[in-house]
Design an enzyme around this catalytic site. Sequence first.
Site, PDB file in Angstrom:
ATOM      1  N   HIS B  15      79.214  -1.398 -25.174  1.00 29.38           N
ATOM      2  CA  HIS B  15      79.079   0.146 -25.105  1.00 29.38           C
ATOM      3  C   HIS B  15      78.875   0.469 -26.700  1.00 29.38           C
ATOM      4  O   HIS B  15      78.782  -0.271 -27.616  1.00 29.38           O
ATOM      5  CB  HIS B  15      80.383   0.697 -24.707  1.00 29.38           C
ATOM      6  CG  HIS B  15      81.704   0.381 -25.171  1.00 29.38           C
ATOM      7  ND1 HIS B  15      82.195   1.078 -26.201  1.00 29.38           N
ATOM      8  CD2 HIS B  15      82.449  -0.422 -25.025  1.00 29.38           C
ATOM      9  CE1 HIS B  15      83.217   0.664 -26.542  1.00 29.38           C
ATOM     10  NE2 HIS B  15      83.707  -0.460 -26.090  1.00 29.38           N
ATOM     11  N   THR B  16      79.216   1.711 -26.850  1.00 31.45           N
ATOM     12  CA  THR B  16      78.620   2.551 -28.168  1.00 31.45           C
ATOM     13  C   THR B  16      79.304   1.699 -29.478  1.00 31.45           C
ATOM     14  O   THR B  16      78.567   1.336 -30.373  1.00 31.45           O
ATOM     15  CB  THR B  16      79.285   3.788 -28.274  1.00 31.45           C
ATOM     16  OG1 THR B  16      78.636   4.614 -27.145  1.00 31.45           O
ATOM     17  CG2 THR B  16      78.597   4.632 -29.532  1.00 31.45           C
TER      18      THR B  16
END
Lengths: 575, 88
Positions: B15-16
């Site tokens: 994810h980010t």
Amino acid sequence: MTVKKKKGIQISRGVVHGPVFYFEKGQLSIPRHRIKEAEFDAEVDRFLEAVRISKEELTQVRDLVLDHLDEDHARIIDAQMLAVQDEEMVKSVKDMVIREKKNASWAYFDVMDRYESMLLQTLSDFFQDRTVDLHDIKKRVLYHLQGDKSSDIPKITKPSIIVTEKISPGGLINIKHNMVLGLITKEGGYNSHAGILARAFRIPYLSDVIDIEELNNCSEIILDADNEEILIDIDSDDVHRYTKRIRNFQKQRIQIITDKVASATKNGEPFHIYLNAGFVDEVKPLNPELIQGIGLFRTEYLCIAENKIPDEETQFQAYKSVLQSMGNLPVIFRVFDFGRDKLLALLDMEIIQEDHVFDEWGGIGFLLENPDILKTQLRALLRASVYGNAKIMLPLVMFTEELRQTNKMLDNIRKELSRESIPFSQTIELGAMIETSSVLDELDSLSNLVDFFSIGTNDLALYLIGSGRAVDLTKNYYHPKIFHAIKKVIQVGQRVGVPVNVCGEMASDPYALIGLTAIGIRSVSVGTSALESVSKHVASMDTTQIEKLADPILKADSPASIYSILTQYQQKDIT
Amino acid sequence: MQSREIQILNKHGLHTRPATAFVTEASKYKSEIMLEYNGVKVNAKSILGLLVLAVEPGSKLMLITDGPDEEEALEALHKLVKNKFNLE
């Protein structure tokens, strides 16, 4: 014809009838035109320049976030910085400009749109909230590409009900508020800044409304936030049915306070009820004959309104205007309190605040680290002080030293103003907000340096009990730790003759109000929406009876037992 | 050209935050760096590309480096992934 209804969640109450003003997310109007081959290079350069400026701005934002929040939040900005200059994205935009002859704004919008929809498709449960919000980045780059600095602000020509996906606090405040009859959004939250502002301005607001696009084609609707409904396809009969409620609401909206606020309990004991406010426009319509003063003026709202920290002259005019409309009544100006949420509002960023980690940053500590901001504000306040009864209050005081430093700064400003022959009040009072656990140990030394204490129950609960704002705070009001802390402040105050006020949501809670009165509080400051009910409660109180609750409250060992003491008393009182 | 199979060990996948760490590290090298997942190949220096891959926890990907510092890049990035991007 049957009326069609839509449902939503109430953020701010009220009923209105009016035309719809619909605008797309962020109101990004994208100029779209084909360019000539000779313009390719210049267009690409323009795009790269917009990316460069956006990246630079984000670097500044990152520094701010790192200085004042934490590494975790800075990482979110890191991701945005990578995304804003993403090499594949830049390549695609260049390609599109050259191959499809689209102007830069158009090409950039299309490329970002494609990424957004791809990201949306990939969102599985665990990915939700874990991806970059491209909307913010897109807005920033397009803003620099267009140079039209007003593109974000919807231009409303007649009073309307605003319908939009989500509204930024800057966006809301920029809308001249007498043009906004009501608000309807797809996304929003009770404690969002837009939500707080809507309640402050008494603008009915429903959020979480689905398929808002349907409202785009409606000419007129009824927004009944009280019943969480929107009525579409209405005819004159429908409007007629609502006329009375709409008129009543309008009356309330204009004349916020209609009855004189109680100044004593039923058995004749003096009791002060002040008002919390944050906007000049909120104070102006108040009738000083009916109220006792402003117990908390949140000056940081001026920054939200301006989307920057206003200069001395702007601040001076605002404070002067508040003081003038209050006559001789006291107005307690709390100097800028930039907590985490307020910083984010200023930066117009949307970072999810799910974490309950408490931030140590904010309040007077921050201002003393940034003396220019504090000095400008204190100068503006001192200059305005001749126009009424102004008092200054420091938020989130941790140490006595902070009072010493502020006093020193005030002394210097007084000397400066005298030299410049600018008049100011010689007797302006200075108070400290008691809302941290560390300051509870310094009350004695602090009391020598202040004229009053004001207990901020929201933050105090956070410090003492340590739960996040997202959690329902009502239960925390009844915590024995809170009552013991407040009792301690009252005792110190009584010993040295420093008055104690309670501002914060606790004072608006009818049960908690009895508890506060029981342990000795005789002064509170509440929001306009709670003023009437608090006034009624105070007027019906018999302090000789209520004081008997002090012992059991201070001996109670759990929030539940305090709650039951207070509710049982209230029930007896009613019957 | 170098390539190696890597496995994403993070609780929440790529994810980010891990993607940010990965792109930041990858951008330090001159070589071309690619990630292949489910038959899709993306530029590992593009955060948007990585996020679009939506790599779930436990997934295996092919890391491909090509250029003057391809070996160092491969080692460094593999180490970063093994260490769960120094995040957990």
